[in-house]
Write a protein that holds these residues in place. Sequence first.
Motif, PDB file in Angstrom:
ATOM      1  N   LEU A   2       0.837  -1.204   0.000  1.00 36.17           N
ATOM      2  CA  LEU A   2       0.000   0.000   0.000  1.00 36.17           C
ATOM      3  C   LEU A   2       0.867   1.247   0.000  1.00 36.17           C
ATOM      4  CD1 LEU A   2      -2.702  -1.096   2.588  1.00 36.17           C
ATOM      5  CD2 LEU A   2      -2.957  -0.915   0.120  1.00 36.17           C
ATOM      6  N   VAL A   3       1.978   1.174   0.717  1.00 32.19           N
ATOM      7  CA  VAL A   3       2.883   2.321   0.748  1.00 32.19           C
ATOM      8  C   VAL A   3       3.561   2.469  -0.618  1.00 32.19           C
ATOM      9  CG1 VAL A   3       4.756   3.410   1.999  1.00 32.19           C
ATOM     10  CG2 VAL A   3       3.248   1.816   3.177  1.00 32.19           C
ATOM     11  N   GLU A   4       3.910   1.339  -1.214  1.00 32.64           N
ATOM     12  CA  GLU A   4       4.456   1.399  -2.575  1.00 32.64           C
ATOM     13  C   GLU A   4       3.442   2.038  -3.507  1.00 32.64           C
ATOM     14  OE1 GLU A   4       5.700  -2.501  -3.769  1.00 32.64           O
ATOM     15  OE2 GLU A   4       7.676  -2.275  -2.848  1.00 32.64           O
ATOM     16  N   ALA A   5       2.179   1.671  -3.328  1.00 30.46           N
ATOM     17  CA  ALA A   5       1.126   2.262  -4.161  1.00 30.46           C
ATOM     18  C   ALA A   5       1.083   3.776  -3.974  1.00 30.46           C
ATOM     19  CB  ALA A   5      -0.221   1.638  -3.829  1.00 30.46           C
ATOM     20  N   ALA A   6       1.240   4.217  -2.722  1.00 28.97           N
ATOM     21  CA  ALA A   6       1.233   5.657  -2.460  1.00 28.97           C
ATOM     22  C   ALA A   6       2.406   6.330  -3.165  1.00 28.97           C
ATOM     23  CB  ALA A   6       1.297   5.922  -0.963  1.00 28.97           C
ATOM     24  N   PHE A   7       3.589   5.737  -3.048  1.00 24.92           N
ATOM     25  CA  PHE A   7       4.759   6.268  -3.759  1.00 24.92           C
ATOM     26  C   PHE A   7       4.477   6.325  -5.253  1.00 24.92           C
ATOM     27  CE2 PHE A   7       7.704   4.521  -0.266  1.00 24.92           C
ATOM     28  CZ  PHE A   7       7.781   5.748   0.345  1.00 24.92           C
ATOM     29  N   ASP A   8       3.899   5.246  -5.735  1.00 23.39           N
ATOM     30  CA  ASP A   8       3.635   5.117  -7.163  1.00 23.39           C
ATOM     31  C   ASP A   8       2.695   6.221  -7.641  1.00 23.39           C
ATOM     32  OD1 ASP A   8       3.924   3.240  -9.532  1.00 23.39           O
ATOM     33  OD2 ASP A   8       1.753   3.464  -9.415  1.00 23.39           O
ATOM     34  N   LEU A   9       1.782   6.609  -6.774  1.00 18.70           N
ATOM     35  CA  LEU A   9       0.799   7.628  -7.154  1.00 18.70           C
ATOM     36  C   LEU A   9       1.316   9.032  -6.891  1.00 18.70           C
ATOM     37  CD1 LEU A   9      -2.320   5.758  -5.828  1.00 18.70           C
ATOM     38  CD2 LEU A   9      -1.846   6.304  -8.216  1.00 18.70           C
ATOM     39  N   GLY A  10       2.578   9.149  -6.578  1.00 21.86           N
ATOM     40  CA  GLY A  10       3.173  10.474  -6.486  1.00 21.86           C
ATOM     41  C   GLY A  10       3.346  11.016  -5.089  1.00 21.86           C
ATOM     42  N   ALA A  11       3.071  10.187  -4.061  1.00 21.25           N
ATOM     43  CA  ALA A  11       3.263  10.672  -2.700  1.00 21.25           C
ATOM     44  C   ALA A  11       4.743  10.579  -2.350  1.00 21.25           C
ATOM     45  CB  ALA A  11       2.443   9.836  -1.730  1.00 21.25           C
ATOM     46  N   ASN A  12       5.313  11.659  -1.844  1.00 26.67           N
ATOM     47  CA  ASN A  12       6.681  11.558  -1.349  1.00 26.67           C
ATOM     48  C   ASN A  12       6.649  10.905   0.027  1.00 26.67           C
ATOM     49  OD1 ASN A  12       5.875  13.551   0.418  1.00 26.67           O
ATOM     50  ND2 ASN A  12       6.792  15.200  -0.757  1.00 26.67           N
ATOM     51  N   LYS A  70       4.294  12.506   2.604  1.00 24.03           N
ATOM     52  CA  LYS A  70       2.870  12.323   2.282  1.00 24.03           C
ATOM     53  C   LYS A  70       2.441  10.870   2.495  1.00 24.03           C
ATOM     54  CE  LYS A  70       1.276  16.304   0.698  1.00 24.03           C
ATOM     55  NZ  LYS A  70       0.203  16.971   1.460  1.00 24.03           N
ATOM     56  N   PHE A  96      10.600   0.818  -7.608  1.00 23.01           N
ATOM     57  CA  PHE A  96      10.641   0.170  -6.302  1.00 23.01           C
ATOM     58  C   PHE A  96      11.942  -0.584  -6.088  1.00 23.01           C
ATOM     59  CE2 PHE A  96       5.924  -0.055  -7.224  1.00 23.01           C
ATOM     60  CZ  PHE A  96       5.688   1.151  -6.610  1.00 23.01           C
ATOM     61  N   PRO A 117      10.063   6.570  -7.129  1.00 30.26           N
ATOM     62  CA  PRO A 117       8.819   6.286  -7.863  1.00 30.26           C
ATOM     63  C   PRO A 117       7.876   7.484  -7.919  1.00 30.26           C
ATOM     64  CG  PRO A 117       9.049   4.854  -5.935  1.00 30.26           C
ATOM     65  CD  PRO A 117      10.318   5.582  -6.090  1.00 30.26           C
ATOM     66  N   PHE A 118       7.894   8.308  -6.853  1.00 33.00           N
ATOM     67  CA  PHE A 118       6.935   9.412  -6.853  1.00 33.00           C
ATOM     68  C   PHE A 118       7.318  10.546  -7.798  1.00 33.00           C
ATOM     69  CE2 PHE A 118       9.430   9.290  -2.918  1.00 33.00           C
ATOM     70  CZ  PHE A 118      10.125  10.478  -2.972  1.00 33.00           C
ATOM     71  N   ASN A 168       2.651   4.788 -13.630  1.00 33.80           N
ATOM     72  CA  ASN A 168       1.782   4.281 -12.571  1.00 33.80           C
ATOM     73  C   ASN A 168       1.588   2.786 -12.705  1.00 33.80           C
ATOM     74  OD1 ASN A 168       0.311   7.385 -12.684  1.00 33.80           O
ATOM     75  ND2 ASN A 168       0.980   6.485 -10.759  1.00 33.80           N
ATOM     76  N   PHE A 211      -1.302  -2.851  -9.229  1.00 39.50           N
ATOM     77  CA  PHE A 211      -0.640  -3.917  -8.490  1.00 39.50           C
ATOM     78  C   PHE A 211      -1.397  -5.225  -8.605  1.00 39.50           C
ATOM     79  CE2 PHE A 211       0.990  -0.074  -6.767  1.00 39.50           C
ATOM     80  CZ  PHE A 211       2.291  -0.359  -6.397  1.00 39.50           C
ATOM     81  N   ALA A 239      -3.772  -3.319  -4.165  1.00 37.90           N
ATOM     82  CA  ALA A 239      -3.255  -2.345  -3.195  1.00 37.90           C
ATOM     83  C   ALA A 239      -4.130  -1.111  -3.095  1.00 37.90           C
ATOM     84  CB  ALA A 239      -1.803  -1.959  -3.534  1.00 37.90           C
ATOM     85  N   PHE A 272      -6.250   1.491  -1.034  1.00 35.07           N
ATOM     86  CA  PHE A 272      -6.131   1.915   0.365  1.00 35.07           C
ATOM     87  C   PHE A 272      -7.402   1.545   1.117  1.00 35.07           C
ATOM     88  CE2 PHE A 272      -3.604   5.184  -1.995  1.00 35.07           C
ATOM     89  CZ  PHE A 272      -2.391   4.605  -1.714  1.00 35.07           C
ATOM     90  N   PHE A 292      -6.339  10.121  -4.944  1.00 31.34           N
ATOM     91  CA  PHE A 292      -5.065  10.208  -4.218  1.00 31.34           C
ATOM     92  C   PHE A 292      -3.939  10.807  -5.060  1.00 31.34           C
ATOM     93  CE2 PHE A 292      -1.131   8.708  -2.346  1.00 31.34           C
ATOM     94  CZ  PHE A 292      -1.353   8.877  -1.002  1.00 31.34           C
ATOM     95  N   GLY A 293      -3.719  10.207  -6.228  1.00 31.52           N
ATOM     96  CA  GLY A 293      -2.628  10.670  -7.075  1.00 31.52           C
ATOM     97  C   GLY A 293      -2.823  12.111  -7.518  1.00 31.52           C
ATOM     98  N   MET A 309      -1.939  14.416  -4.763  1.00 34.43           N
ATOM     99  CA  MET A 309      -0.490  14.493  -4.619  1.00 34.43           C
ATOM    100  C   MET A 309       0.107  15.462  -5.629  1.00 34.43           C
ATOM    101  SD  MET A 309       0.293  12.719  -2.093  1.00 34.43           S
ATOM    102  CE  MET A 309      -1.278  12.742  -1.256  1.00 34.43           C
TER     103      MET A 309
END
Lengths: 303, 262, 338
Positions: free
Chosen positions: A199-209, A212, C46, C66-67, C72, C75, C79, C81, C92-93, C96
């Motif tokens: 889930l955290v990887e997903a957040a990173f993937d969606l642009g969260a640093n 965030k 990753f 990745p951010f 994108n 998964f 994944a 949330f 979400f994205g 961000m």
Amino acid sequence: MSTLQQRQQARQLRHRLLLSAPAMAMLGVFLLVPLGIMLLVSVLQGGDYGGVKWGEYSFEAYVSFFYERDLDDSLVFNTDYLQIFQRSLWLSVLTTAGCLLIGFPTALYLALQDEKRRNLLLFLVTVPFWTNLLVRVYAWILLLRNGGLVDSGLGLFGFDGSLGILYSDAAVIVGLLYSFLPFMVLPIYTSLEKLDWRLVEAAFDLGANRRKALQRVIVPLAMPGIVAGTLLVFIPSLGNYIIPELLGGGKSLMIGNLIQLQFGTAHNWPLGAALAFVLLALVLLAMLSYNLRFRQPAMEGHA
Amino acid sequence: MNRRNPLWRFTGVRPTAWLFFAFLYVPIVVLVALSFNGGQSATLWNGFSLKWYAAVANDPEIVRAAKNSLIVASLATLIATILATLAALGMHGRTFRGQTLMGGVLGLPLLIPEIVTAVATLMFFSFIGLKLSLFTILIAHVVFCIPFAYLPIRARLQGMDPRLAEAAADLYASPWRAFWRVDFPLLLPGILSGAMLAFIISMDDFVITYFVAGAGATTLPVYIFSAIRMGISPKINAISSIILLISILFVALSYYVGQRRR
Amino acid sequence: MEFGEPGQGMKALDDVSLEIRANEFFTLLGPSGCGKTTLLRLIAGFEQPTSGVIRLYGEAMQDLPPFRRPVNTVFQSYALFPHMTVAQNIAFGLEMRGLGRAEIDRTVSAMLELVKLPDVGRRRADQLSGGQQQRIALARALANRPKVLLLDESLSALDLKLRKEMQIELKRLQADTGITFIFVTHDQEEALTMSDRIAVMSKGRILQIGTPSAIYEAPVNRTVADFIGETNFLTGEGTPEGLRLADGQCLALNEPASGPLTLAVRPERIRLSDQGNLEGRLEDIVYLGTDTIYLLEVAGQSGFRVRRQNDEGAGNGLHPGARVRIQVPAAALRVLAE
């Protein structure tokens, strides 16, 4: 269901109740009854030299919580006790906040280590839990006293003189932090360990640093652990006796010390009982709201 | 997830963790180091010496307090573990009405602030006219040791096959033998860890003991507390270090055994 | 894009190099453990390569977290949330990226339309079925309009019927959005149906890159031929007349070759025919509805497959044990490397 089955089940239940009976009796007689007596004592007239006058009822204890009897027997508002309650709450809040501030990053650090290292560090977190609290608090006296090791250490950096920190609120907070930090780290770590890091990887993937991702995903998902840790730190801090006694040196009193005083030099059992009862009520209230919010099935619900 | 990826390096997390461990262990290290101090001061270093350890061993008051602590902890552990084991067996299985309440009562000593338990117990003993002694300490210790012994045993039982207990109960001829042959050996690790917890908790308890201890019934923590109130001394450093090192050795050993068993 | 290899001690990927074109549906195909997921995670950011470059439209990306990558991922586990609603997941994205509320709301409903689930926005992600979660995961990734969309075994958790549906759906989405899709799967049929091009991977290496028909019709080696579809292998000695099999039968080749040879031929290219150029013994007949598979022993090798469409109904009077002749056209034979 056949009656035979029902009879058998009834018998099994009887056996099980019988097995639980000794422990329940022990706790009933030596814990629940004493708590009842405490409640009773809190509404009794105090004895002249400690103890109570059994059978003479009075709400004096609860009244004296807020008011003081003047010479002419009129009630005057008195904030002494309230102030100690307030200080206890305040010191506990600060302690809890400090534990959270240090505990969360530590738990996160642990959760991000590989397994072998994590086990070792986890062990190091739990060691203090198994060691005597009194002794560890004593170590802080050695460190914090005037001319103690913290002072000498500061002297090395050219800071002369002494901090004069022992026997103050600051020393009490240091002691509380020190004693209860592991209680914050462990539940948060448990939450983080269960966390699905994809889930955290997903957040990173969606642009969260990182910040965030922490804010929006890691912290919310670790919330049960954070709340449990908060409770595990706040409750024992609030009622703590040893730490303010040893590090507060009678100057920085908390509820626990106030209660003890009533059974020691103040000889006011009803007030002591009333204070203890209020403390207990606060704690149970906190637990109750936690249970309602975070764990629908109570401790034994899912046997 | 690849933990080596710098992606997972959150700012400030590592320094905070190291600060945490330093905060946790520096006082312990300092205390143990100062216990070997040759001088009269508790904090000023004056050469290495074991003399304070000798002083501890030769102090009849400390030896008596240590004996009291051991007696109380052993008996309290024995009684609490037996009661807790029985209770855990009784609480195991199909839920019945009132079970939640009973479970709550079994965990209650963990919830109630120590000081509250302490004064309530004190008033109770005064109410029934029981003179404070080693015996009153023992009773109080059994009470707060029960949940510490109960929880690991209960956890162990929950991890066991529920049909096992039923099967044992169905062996009509001799349920006792079935219990000793089947359940007990499986339950033993839980019972042992429960007992270990209870023992440590009892050895370490100060607040409750302090309130319900009669004159002459001093345990080690109560002795140390009174000694600290009289002023810090290298002798306190030594006795404190002994207590710390014994418990640390104890846990380290159980950790080591646990790691090897994997 | 180009890739170097990561790996330390055990290499997950070894000297992989490939170029994916814009707006392409590109599939990484291989058995589990072949490194395809590692490759995808490298592109997503990753994992870090020990050496080599990853370029997106000419820009090196391998050092970006990745951010910061316009890429994108959908998964495998979706994944989504669990503490957010479906709409919050998709938003979400966009949040961000600091977009305004109005624009976010607009995009979220457009995305829900796009994946044909306009009414689930307020539900929590874990209240959805597997297929719905899959679509939401897609919507969440596509909402950011990435330059590249990575799909990690994204259909493997769905049941067969839903999977078929989603294959067509994915193809449609890719065409509609014009985004480059990089799809990872171990399912060769899925790869053949959806992809513009396929890279077949094994043990951390890329064996062959090509269109589905190229990969299917002209596999470069035995591993590829074996992994994609059904294949018969014929081994023998190259002679001027053609391939001489173990039992002395000879098969004419279009291009003469010499030395020990392995040839691949697809079962559906072979016909049962009395004038056939090979003889074998019928071992078994497997009726599949649309097709029938004839299992033969040819030149001492058992399990040689001939697939015929049942365009004239079932049965043609053959029984196991019979000696039959088969026609293997020279054009259907593929000489394999190794």
